[in-house]
Write a protein that holds these residues in place. Sequence first.
Motif, PDB file in Angstrom:
ATOM      1  N   LYS A  96      -6.078  -9.502   9.768  1.00 49.14           N
ATOM      2  CA  LYS A  96      -5.676  -8.574  10.902  1.00 49.14           C
ATOM      3  C   LYS A  96      -4.380  -7.984  10.834  1.00 49.14           C
ATOM      4  O   LYS A  96      -3.974  -7.051  11.395  1.00 49.14           O
ATOM      5  CB  LYS A  96      -5.667  -9.598  12.367  1.00 49.14           C
ATOM      6  CG  LYS A  96      -7.175  -9.921  12.382  1.00 49.14           C
ATOM      7  CD  LYS A  96      -6.999 -10.784  13.845  1.00 49.14           C
ATOM      8  CE  LYS A  96      -8.508 -11.210  14.138  1.00 49.14           C
ATOM      9  NZ  LYS A  96      -8.685 -11.878  15.095  1.00 49.14           N
ATOM     10  N   LYS A 120     -14.632  -6.309  -2.873  1.00 45.85           N
ATOM     11  CA  LYS A 120     -14.863  -6.757  -1.383  1.00 45.85           C
ATOM     12  C   LYS A 120     -14.397  -7.665  -1.189  1.00 45.85           C
ATOM     13  O   LYS A 120     -14.362  -8.802  -1.863  1.00 45.85           O
ATOM     14  CB  LYS A 120     -16.330  -6.860  -1.397  1.00 45.85           C
ATOM     15  CG  LYS A 120     -17.266  -5.367  -1.632  1.00 45.85           C
ATOM     16  CD  LYS A 120     -16.808  -4.426  -0.634  1.00 45.85           C
ATOM     17  CE  LYS A 120     -17.481  -3.013  -0.914  1.00 45.85           C
ATOM     18  NZ  LYS A 120     -16.612  -2.097  -0.960  1.00 45.85           N
ATOM     19  N   SER A 135      -4.529  -2.758   7.872  1.00 50.33           N
ATOM     20  CA  SER A 135      -5.955  -1.978   8.288  1.00 50.33           C
ATOM     21  C   SER A 135      -6.748  -2.088   7.023  1.00 50.33           C
ATOM     22  O   SER A 135      -6.051  -2.690   5.858  1.00 50.33           O
ATOM     23  CB  SER A 135      -5.537  -0.422   8.330  1.00 50.33           C
ATOM     24  OG  SER A 135      -4.756   0.096   7.061  1.00 50.33           O
ATOM     25  N   ILE A 136      -7.805  -1.782   7.029  1.00 50.27           N
ATOM     26  CA  ILE A 136      -8.663  -2.058   5.850  1.00 50.27           C
ATOM     27  C   ILE A 136      -8.369  -1.135   4.609  1.00 50.27           C
ATOM     28  O   ILE A 136      -8.256  -1.625   3.480  1.00 50.27           O
ATOM     29  CB  ILE A 136     -10.050  -1.707   6.025  1.00 50.27           C
ATOM     30  CG1 ILE A 136     -10.829  -2.525   7.098  1.00 50.27           C
ATOM     31  CG2 ILE A 136     -11.083  -1.486   4.913  1.00 50.27           C
ATOM     32  CD1 ILE A 136     -12.142  -2.193   7.908  1.00 50.27           C
ATOM     33  N   ALA A 137      -7.643   0.103   4.739  1.00 46.35           N
ATOM     34  CA  ALA A 137      -7.074   0.796   3.829  1.00 46.35           C
ATOM     35  C   ALA A 137      -5.978   0.429   3.070  1.00 46.35           C
ATOM     36  O   ALA A 137      -5.617   0.344   1.849  1.00 46.35           O
ATOM     37  CB  ALA A 137      -7.218   2.220   4.343  1.00 46.35           C
ATOM     38  N   TYR A 147      -5.170  -2.702   3.153  1.00 46.05           N
ATOM     39  CA  TYR A 147      -5.312  -3.968   2.349  1.00 46.05           C
ATOM     40  C   TYR A 147      -5.946  -3.898   1.173  1.00 46.05           C
ATOM     41  O   TYR A 147      -5.733  -4.349   0.301  1.00 46.05           O
ATOM     42  CB  TYR A 147      -6.368  -5.026   3.201  1.00 46.05           C
ATOM     43  CG  TYR A 147      -6.258  -6.371   2.546  1.00 46.05           C
ATOM     44  CD1 TYR A 147      -5.310  -7.291   2.673  1.00 46.05           C
ATOM     45  CD2 TYR A 147      -7.714  -6.606   2.133  1.00 46.05           C
ATOM     46  CE1 TYR A 147      -5.515  -8.391   2.074  1.00 46.05           C
ATOM     47  CE2 TYR A 147      -7.783  -7.989   1.585  1.00 46.05           C
ATOM     48  CZ  TYR A 147      -6.571  -8.886   1.388  1.00 46.05           C
ATOM     49  OH  TYR A 147      -6.764 -10.063   0.999  1.00 46.05           O
ATOM     50  N   ARG A 148      -6.816  -2.894   0.879  1.00 45.02           N
ATOM     51  CA  ARG A 148      -7.510  -2.419  -0.245  1.00 45.02           C
ATOM     52  C   ARG A 148      -6.574  -1.735  -1.043  1.00 45.02           C
ATOM     53  O   ARG A 148      -6.657  -2.100  -2.411  1.00 45.02           O
ATOM     54  CB  ARG A 148      -8.691  -1.233  -0.033  1.00 45.02           C
ATOM     55  CG  ARG A 148      -9.692  -2.043   0.876  1.00 45.02           C
ATOM     56  CD  ARG A 148     -10.851  -2.395   0.175  1.00 45.02           C
ATOM     57  NE  ARG A 148     -11.801  -2.948   1.129  1.00 45.02           N
ATOM     58  CZ  ARG A 148     -12.316  -4.000   1.425  1.00 45.02           C
ATOM     59  NH1 ARG A 148     -11.557  -5.085   0.950  1.00 45.02           N
ATOM     60  NH2 ARG A 148     -13.397  -4.208   2.233  1.00 45.02           N
ATOM     61  N   ARG A 176      -9.099  -1.621  -5.282  1.00 47.79           N
ATOM     62  CA  ARG A 176      -9.314  -1.257  -4.128  1.00 47.79           C
ATOM     63  C   ARG A 176     -10.655  -1.218  -3.629  1.00 47.79           C
ATOM     64  O   ARG A 176     -11.010  -1.390  -2.618  1.00 47.79           O
ATOM     65  CB  ARG A 176      -8.869   0.266  -4.091  1.00 47.79           C
ATOM     66  CG  ARG A 176      -7.511   0.739  -3.738  1.00 47.79           C
ATOM     67  CD  ARG A 176      -7.253   2.121  -3.560  1.00 47.79           C
ATOM     68  NE  ARG A 176      -8.459   2.983  -3.888  1.00 47.79           N
ATOM     69  CZ  ARG A 176      -8.260   3.777  -4.840  1.00 47.79           C
ATOM     70  NH1 ARG A 176      -7.239   4.183  -5.558  1.00 47.79           N
ATOM     71  NH2 ARG A 176      -9.083   4.923  -4.995  1.00 47.79           N
ATOM     72  N   SER A 232       0.897  -1.132   0.060  1.00 46.14           N
ATOM     73  CA  SER A 232       0.065  -0.017   0.088  1.00 46.14           C
ATOM     74  C   SER A 232       0.862   1.361   0.089  1.00 46.14           C
ATOM     75  O   SER A 232       0.679   2.320  -0.690  1.00 46.14           O
ATOM     76  CB  SER A 232      -0.885  -0.079   1.154  1.00 46.14           C
ATOM     77  OG  SER A 232      -0.370   0.124   2.320  1.00 46.14           O
ATOM     78  N   THR A 265     -12.087 -10.276   2.347  1.00 49.08           N
ATOM     79  CA  THR A 265     -11.977 -10.303   3.695  1.00 49.08           C
ATOM     80  C   THR A 265     -10.313  -9.765   4.014  1.00 49.08           C
ATOM     81  O   THR A 265      -9.628 -10.260   3.260  1.00 49.08           O
ATOM     82  CB  THR A 265     -12.046 -11.910   4.064  1.00 49.08           C
ATOM     83  OG1 THR A 265     -13.211 -12.312   3.971  1.00 49.08           O
ATOM     84  CG2 THR A 265     -11.712 -11.939   5.568  1.00 49.08           C
ATOM     85  N   VAL A 266     -10.668  -8.946   4.887  1.00 57.12           N
ATOM     86  CA  VAL A 266      -9.169  -8.086   5.394  1.00 57.12           C
ATOM     87  C   VAL A 266      -8.736  -8.916   6.626  1.00 57.12           C
ATOM     88  O   VAL A 266      -9.167  -9.245   7.556  1.00 57.12           O
ATOM     89  CB  VAL A 266      -9.515  -6.807   5.567  1.00 57.12           C
ATOM     90  CG1 VAL A 266      -8.259  -5.794   6.273  1.00 57.12           C
ATOM     91  CG2 VAL A 266     -10.379  -6.299   4.455  1.00 57.12           C
TER      92      VAL A 266
END
Length: 161
Positions: free
Chosen positions: A111, A106, A114-116, A118-119, A103, A81, A108-109
Amino acid sequence: MKFDHFQKLVDNFFTINEAGEVSPAKYGDIAPERLSPLVLAYVGDAYFTLYVRTRLLGYEQNKVRVLHTFDAKIVSAVMQSKAIKILEDQLTPDEADIVRRGRNAKSTVPKSASIAEYRYATGFEALMGYLYLQKRYDRLSEIVDKAFAIISREMTAVAKK
């Protein structure tokens, strides 16, 4: 998975032509622009991992544990990222669109990011997969070389702290 289900998949995946060569049964031609961004990321992840592992052999050739430790850190969502955020301004509109699609996909992210992060990493991997499947190897090489340099600098900066 049951054996009969597995056998059905194998039968659908491959056929043997008259020359005795194995060829894909369902898809002869792959149109990367029509693939799901997660499928592109699947291919891009494999490409970037192989690229990183090969590059690391220039630094270490005997200690697999050391290689794996560095490989895992470099190909992590956090580092990918960081790289794609820096490279975004250097992308063509089509490339930026592939990153955006990745990005927005959808999934599964884990741990570990962060979501951002990972996207963004999924967007980076989707771009790698897209360029690879488009056979745009010069552009792919240019981007992964730059990403590797960015990630190496980041890891060096973190190590010095």
